[in-house]
Design a protein around this motif. Structure first.
Motif, short mmCIF file in Angstrom:
data_model
loop_
_atom_site.label_atom_id
_atom_site.label_comp_id
_atom_site.label_asym_id
_atom_site.label_seq_id
_atom_site.Cartn_x
_atom_site.Cartn_y
_atom_site.Cartn_z
N ASN A 80 46.32 31.72 40.34
CA ASN A 80 46.78 33.06 39.97
C ASN A 80 46.78 33.27 38.47
O ASN A 80 46.58 34.40 37.98
CB ASN A 80 48.18 33.30 40.53
N GLN A 125 47.49 36.62 43.99
CA GLN A 125 47.20 36.61 45.41
C GLN A 125 48.20 35.72 46.15
O GLN A 125 48.70 34.74 45.59
CB GLN A 125 45.78 36.12 45.67
N TRP A 136 47.66 33.73 48.76
CA TRP A 136 47.04 32.47 49.18
C TRP A 136 47.67 31.91 50.45
O TRP A 136 47.42 32.37 51.53
CB TRP A 136 47.05 31.45 48.04
N THR A 171 45.86 35.50 54.59
CA THR A 171 45.08 34.71 53.63
C THR A 171 45.22 33.21 53.84
O THR A 171 44.49 32.44 53.21
CB THR A 171 45.53 35.05 52.19
#
Length: 307
Positions: free
Chosen positions: A150, A161, A163, A169
């Motif tokens: 990030n 994000q 993740w 994700t």
């Protein structure tokens, strides 16, 4: 010499000839028997547990219930079938990318160039590390608060994000980690196959005016098909068994919403959290049969097919 001595001598010679004719099986028999027991006993014990209501302990008394566990598993649309779907997506999604990337790397390393040996060693580094250590490393890299990923995104103006933090994700990020770790394995297998190929077909195609893509698609790839199949078989079996990466990153249950719960994680929870060994064994047998079907499709069904 008496008749008894003659018969004994003749019998000894027959035994000696039989032993000599079958010596390869006689010498291999102990190892084959040991391997059969080593493989057969766990499978047989799992089959036995799958038709019982074994709970709490595998040594506790259990009653025979037939295929009830199998019916419960196959009708479980909340946990079992989503786990099957995640297992398939994780395995074959990662395998597809690994195969393409591994082929590209193998083609780049096929022809000699400066520092080729050092490049090969560098490419192999992700594969030689233990999966648990790699999982911990990428868990830190993708941490939403202190992770390096990030931070890099912030340098180019991209917002952080989630993740591993969001269900949408999590699985793609886990697939990325698996691709990063095991693409070198595919590349080395394919590189070994490429180096064993003769240069004559490629040279003939070059003389006939074929460009690089045509030579690869119509000459190199068909010759490499058996090696590709071996790589796919080895990697698909290994990917189907993936547990350590998923468990280290998401823990038991595959996350709060079971977003990373594959069949291996599901069976682990049934066995060591709920101690439901009968149901867990039924899932394992079904999973084993699924793997056999996949292997059959990859081997026998593709013999006459083109890649």
């Amino acid at each position: 010499m008496t008749t008894t001595s003659l018969n004994r001598s003749s019998g000894t010679e027959r035994v000696s000839r039989w032993v000599n004719d079958h010596r390869k099986w006689i010498f291999a028999a102990p190892a084959m028997i040991f391997t059969a027991i080593l493989i057969g006993f766990p499978i047989g014990w799992t089959i036995y547990l799958s038709v019982t209501d074994a709970k709490g302990s595998v040594r506790a008394p259990a009653d025979f219930i037939g295929i009830e566990n199998y019916i419960d598993v196959l009708t479980d649309v909340d946990r079992f079938w989503p786990a099957v779907m995640r297992t398939g997506v994780f395995t074959f999604g990662a395998l597809a990318v690994e195969l393409v990337a591994g082929m590209a790397i193998a083609l780049l390393l096929w022809r000699p160039f400066k520092a080729q040996k050092w490049v090969r060693v560098a490419i192999l580094l992700p594969f030689v590390a233990t999966p648990v250590a790699i999982a911990m490393m990428w868990r830190l890299i993708f941490d939403p608060n202190i992770g390096f990923a990030n931070r890099v995104l912030s340098w180019v103006g991209v917002p952080p994000q989630p993740w591993f933090s969001e269900p949408a994700t999590t699985l793609p990020t886990l697939m990325f980690v698996d691709i990063w770790e095991f693409t070198p394995m595919i590349a080395i297998i394919l590189l070994a196959g490429l180096t064993s190929l003769s240069d004559e077909p490629d040279e003939a195609a070059r003389i006939d005016g074929a460009n690089a893509w045509q030579r690869f698609w119509y000459v190199t790839l068909p010759l490499l098909r058996p090696v590709v199949l071996v790589a796919v078989l080895l990697r698909s079996i290994d990917a189907l068994k993936t547990f350590d990466l998923l468990y280290v990153v998401k823990g038991q249950g595959g996350g709060s919403f079971h977003e990373a719960e594959t069949l291996n994680i599901y069976v682990y929870g049934l066995s060591f959290k709920y101690n439901d060994f009968g149901t867990a064994s039924a899932v394992l047998i079904i999973f084993f049969l699924m793997i056999l079907v996949v292997m059959w499709l990859l081997t026998f069904r593709r013999k006459g097919a083109k890649l």
